[in-house]
Design a protein around this motif. Structure first.
Motif, mmCIF file in Angstrom:
data_model
loop_
_atom_site.group_PDB
_atom_site.id
_atom_site.type_symbol
_atom_site.label_atom_id
_atom_site.label_comp_id
_atom_site.label_asym_id
_atom_site.label_seq_id
_atom_site.Cartn_x
_atom_site.Cartn_y
_atom_site.Cartn_z
ATOM 1 N N HIS A 21 -4.621 -3.992 3.947
ATOM 2 C CA HIS A 21 -5.770 -4.837 4.233
ATOM 3 C C HIS A 21 -5.342 -5.952 5.169
ATOM 4 O O HIS A 21 -4.199 -6.439 5.095
ATOM 5 N N ASP A 22 -6.258 -6.356 6.055
ATOM 6 C CA ASP A 22 -5.995 -7.466 6.973
ATOM 7 C C ASP A 22 -4.724 -7.243 7.784
ATOM 8 O O ASP A 22 -3.994 -8.184 8.097
ATOM 9 N N GLY A 23 -4.449 -5.969 8.120
ATOM 10 C CA GLY A 23 -3.298 -5.663 8.943
ATOM 11 C C GLY A 23 -1.968 -5.836 8.249
ATOM 12 O O GLY A 23 -0.937 -6.018 8.918
ATOM 13 N N GLN A 24 -1.951 -5.756 6.909
ATOM 14 C CA GLN A 24 -0.728 -5.994 6.156
ATOM 15 C C GLN A 24 -0.615 -5.013 4.990
ATOM 16 O O GLN A 24 -1.618 -4.657 4.370
ATOM 17 N N LEU A 25 0.614 -4.602 4.697
ATOM 18 C CA LEU A 25 0.877 -3.826 3.492
ATOM 19 C C LEU A 25 0.898 -4.779 2.309
ATOM 20 O O LEU A 25 1.577 -5.810 2.337
ATOM 21 N N GLN A 26 0.136 -4.425 1.260
ATOM 22 C CA GLN A 26 0.011 -5.289 0.095
ATOM 23 C C GLN A 26 0.229 -4.482 -1.173
ATOM 24 O O GLN A 26 0.106 -3.257 -1.181
ATOM 25 N N ALA A 27 0.528 -5.202 -2.275
ATOM 26 C CA ALA A 27 0.695 -4.546 -3.572
ATOM 27 C C ALA A 27 0.247 -5.493 -4.668
ATOM 28 O O ALA A 27 0.424 -6.712 -4.571
ATOM 29 N N ARG A 28 -0.311 -4.916 -5.724
ATOM 30 C CA ARG A 28 -0.685 -5.689 -6.897
ATOM 31 C C ARG A 28 -0.602 -4.793 -8.131
ATOM 32 O O ARG A 28 -0.714 -3.574 -8.027
ATOM 33 N N VAL A 29 -0.402 -5.419 -9.282
ATOM 34 C CA VAL A 29 -0.487 -4.684 -10.535
ATOM 35 C C VAL A 29 -1.900 -4.142 -10.680
ATOM 36 O O VAL A 29 -2.882 -4.850 -10.405
ATOM 37 N N ALA A 30 -2.023 -2.879 -11.090
ATOM 38 C CA ALA A 30 -3.334 -2.231 -11.112
ATOM 39 C C ALA A 30 -4.335 -2.990 -11.968
ATOM 40 O O ALA A 30 -5.527 -3.030 -11.635
ATOM 41 N N GLU A 31 -3.897 -3.595 -13.062
ATOM 42 C CA GLU A 31 -4.809 -4.278 -13.965
ATOM 43 C C GLU A 31 -4.858 -5.786 -13.718
ATOM 44 O O GLU A 31 -5.450 -6.517 -14.525
ATOM 45 N N ALA A 32 -4.275 -6.267 -12.637
ATOM 46 C CA ALA A 32 -4.281 -7.715 -12.361
ATOM 47 C C ALA A 32 -5.688 -8.191 -12.077
ATOM 48 O O ALA A 32 -6.502 -7.456 -11.483
ATOM 49 N N PRO A 33 -6.032 -9.400 -12.491
ATOM 50 C CA PRO A 33 -7.360 -9.933 -12.159
ATOM 51 C C PRO A 33 -7.533 -10.057 -10.654
ATOM 52 O O PRO A 33 -6.571 -10.243 -9.907
ATOM 53 N N ALA A 34 -8.771 -9.966 -10.224
ATOM 54 C CA ALA A 34 -9.066 -9.943 -8.786
ATOM 55 C C ALA A 34 -8.631 -11.218 -8.083
ATOM 56 O O ALA A 34 -8.369 -11.202 -6.871
ATOM 57 N N ASP A 35 -8.556 -12.348 -8.819
ATOM 58 C CA ASP A 35 -8.204 -13.598 -8.150
ATOM 59 C C ASP A 35 -6.693 -13.816 -8.054
ATOM 60 O O ASP A 35 -6.247 -14.836 -7.544
ATOM 61 N N PRO A 52 -2.210 -10.757 -3.941
ATOM 62 C CA PRO A 52 -1.279 -9.632 -3.888
ATOM 63 C C PRO A 52 0.054 -10.054 -3.280
ATOM 64 O O PRO A 52 0.159 -11.100 -2.639
ATOM 65 N N ALA A 53 1.059 -9.222 -3.503
ATOM 66 C CA ALA A 53 2.285 -9.356 -2.724
ATOM 67 C C ALA A 53 2.013 -8.825 -1.321
ATOM 68 O O ALA A 53 1.295 -7.841 -1.145
ATOM 69 N N ILE A 54 2.585 -9.480 -0.330
ATOM 70 C CA ILE A 54 2.390 -9.075 1.064
ATOM 71 C C ILE A 54 3.762 -8.827 1.687
ATOM 72 O O ILE A 54 4.697 -9.620 1.506
ATOM 73 N N PHE A 55 3.870 -7.721 2.411
ATOM 74 C CA PHE A 55 5.156 -7.300 2.971
ATOM 75 C C PHE A 55 5.121 -7.347 4.502
ATOM 76 O O PHE A 55 4.068 -7.160 5.117
ATOM 77 N N GLU A 56 6.287 -7.551 5.084
ATOM 78 C CA GLU A 56 6.430 -7.416 6.531
ATOM 79 C C GLU A 56 7.747 -6.709 6.823
ATOM 80 O O GLU A 56 8.782 -6.992 6.186
ATOM 81 N N PRO A 57 7.731 -5.735 7.768
ATOM 82 C CA PRO A 57 8.952 -4.969 8.053
ATOM 83 C C PRO A 57 10.014 -5.834 8.704
ATOM 84 O O PRO A 57 9.705 -6.771 9.447
#
Length: 461
Positions: free
Chosen positions: A380-394, A397-402
């Motif tokens: 999303h937003d031009g970035q690879l992101q990760a979150r726990v599947a059950e994490a609250p929406a607010d 996320p973790a955001i990665f850059e190569p």
């Protein structure tokens, strides 16, 4: 009732309930013109109270000094973890680190040597430094939070020495001019309102004497307007909107300043301190960042709002009052920030399709398992992101850059495991089949630490 009418009513109620002779409030936000309101009297019969009236902002001054210190750090002039004595010739307590002084965990006594609030005479910069050997270290270094005007005053004089000027000159050149805070001054201007001590048992109000802080000025000297301070609060919360070119300070440095280093109370955990900034947590992962201020006859609250639904960005509020006893001044600033997002939330931006994820990362997208926990990786937003599947929406996320030249090794830029590496392992066809994040293995199916699938447990007896 309109949003501004509600703001005005809240301000009028605080002024009346707190019996504040003069009150000036302002809201700054990225998507609206600033809102400014005043109520009361200036205390000078020849001058009406108006939005340009100036108030003492007291310890809000410390946030300016903290930014000056971080500017010096970013330019390589100092190390936050070095002792202050490495840069400033002090007769005692020079082992206190700059980071500890900024977060009020160095153990310095609260005020300079002497009964300055009896005499109302404060030492000049040279005398304040020379008398450090007469000031106490009331707590061991790093023991706990202990608020110290002396500590921030010493840092202000440190900046002055490093830059080769006075603290006031450096402040004006490096912060006030670049941000256009023309109504913020070191000396009392002609537009200054009168500060009062309001009697607890009658409606009498006694003018308080003016106090020049001399060498302690970097801790509490400044005068300003509510509009200037609301903009400053917005800068502290969202520098990328207020100062997009980073002329005053990089946004990443403000992120660092906002990270809590200590709580201010061991039991309540209702507020924290970062690098020169007070952090007041609100529900749903929102924080108000800024500072309160007090000087004889004046109280101030200057905070910006970080996060939360309806936040338009660059949302800052200032409440300045001409009574030294009305706690409503410091409560109103938080109330107005809450009302701003409740009554006049930011417009909702329509979602629009965007380019797909780069081919190299498409096989990463979707659900993965690690340590029995399910994660979702997305683009999303031009970035690879990760979150726990059950994490609250607010929860961000973790955001990665190569890493440069290493597309299969990415650094976690923010969020969970910030700073750690994400390593991708591909099959012969180039699809990612396994990942390691902070060295923990990530697989498409749930696996134990021995690599066996969770679905192949032993048969029940």
């Amino acid at each position: 009732m309109s949003a501004t009418a509600r703001y005005e009513r809240a301000a009028r109620k605080a002024q009346a309930d707190g019996r504040i002779p003069a009150l000036s409030v302002a809201l700054h936000r990225a998507d609206r013109e600033p809102w400014v309101f005043t109520v009361g009297e200036s205390g000078d019969p020849s001058r009406e109270l108006h939005p340009g009236s100036r108030f003492r902002i007291g310890s809000v001054t410390k946030t300016f000094t903290a930014v000056l210190v971080m500017q010096a750090r970013d330019e390589g002039l100092l190390d936050l973890d070095a002792p202050v004595g490495d840069y400033l010739d002090v007769p005692a307590h020079g082992d206190a680190t700059i980071r500890r002084l900024l977060s009020h965990t160095a153990g310095y006594q609260r005020e300079p040597y002497g009964d300055v609030w009896d005499t109302l005479i404060t030492p000049d910069a040279a005398r304040m430094i020379a008398e450090l050997d007469r000031a106490e270290r009331v707590l061991p270094n790093a023991r706990r939070f202990h608020y110290s005007n002396l500590g921030l005053a010493v840092l202000g004089q440190l900046v002055a020495k490093l830059r080769g000027g006075t603290w006031a000159e450096i402040l004006t050149e490096r912060i006030l001019h670049p941000l256009g805070l023309a109504a913020t001054t070191v000396d009392a201007p002609p537009e200054a309102v009168v500060g009062y001590l309001v009697d607890a048992y009658s409606d009498a109000a006694r003018p308080e004497p003016p106090v020049d802080l001399g060498g302690v000025a970097p801790a509490a000297q400044l005068w300003s307007t509510a509009a200037d301070m609301a903009k400053w609060a917005a800068f502290l919360a969202d520098p990328g909107r207020v100062d997009p070119a980073g002329r005053v300070l990089a946004a990443a440095t403000l992120d660092e300043m906002r990270w809590p280093l200590t709580t201010t109370d061991e039991a309540l955990w209702g507020a924290g301190f970062g690098l020169g900034l007070i952090l007041a947590p609100e529900p749903r992962r929102v924080v108000h960042v800024g500072h309160d201020g007090a000087m004889p006859g004046f109280l101030a609250g200057v905070y910006g709002r970080r996060g939360g639904e309806g936040n338009p960005g660059a949302l800052g509020c200032a409440v300045l009052g001409s009574s030294g006893t009305a706690g409503q001044t410091n409560e109103l600033v938080h109330e107005l920030l809450r009302l701003a997002v409740e009554l006049d939330p930011a417009d909702i931006t329509p979602w629009r399709p965007a380019p797909p994820a780069p081919v190299a990362y498409r096989s990463v997208l979707g659900r993965w398992w690690s340590e029995g926990t399910e994660f979702v990786f997305a683009w999303h937003d031009g970035q690879l992101q990760a979150r726990v599947a059950e994490a609250p929406a607010d929860r961000p996320p973790a955001i990665f850059e190569p890493l440069p030249g290493q597309p299969d090794v990415l650094r976690t830029r923010s969020g969970r495991e910030a700073g750690e590496l994400l390593r991708l392992t591909r099959d012969e066809g180039g699809a990612v089949v396994r990942m390691h994040w902070a060295t923990y293995r990530f697989t498409r199916l749930q696996e134990g630490f021995d690599g066996g699938p969770a679905s192949s447990g032993p048969e029940p007896r």
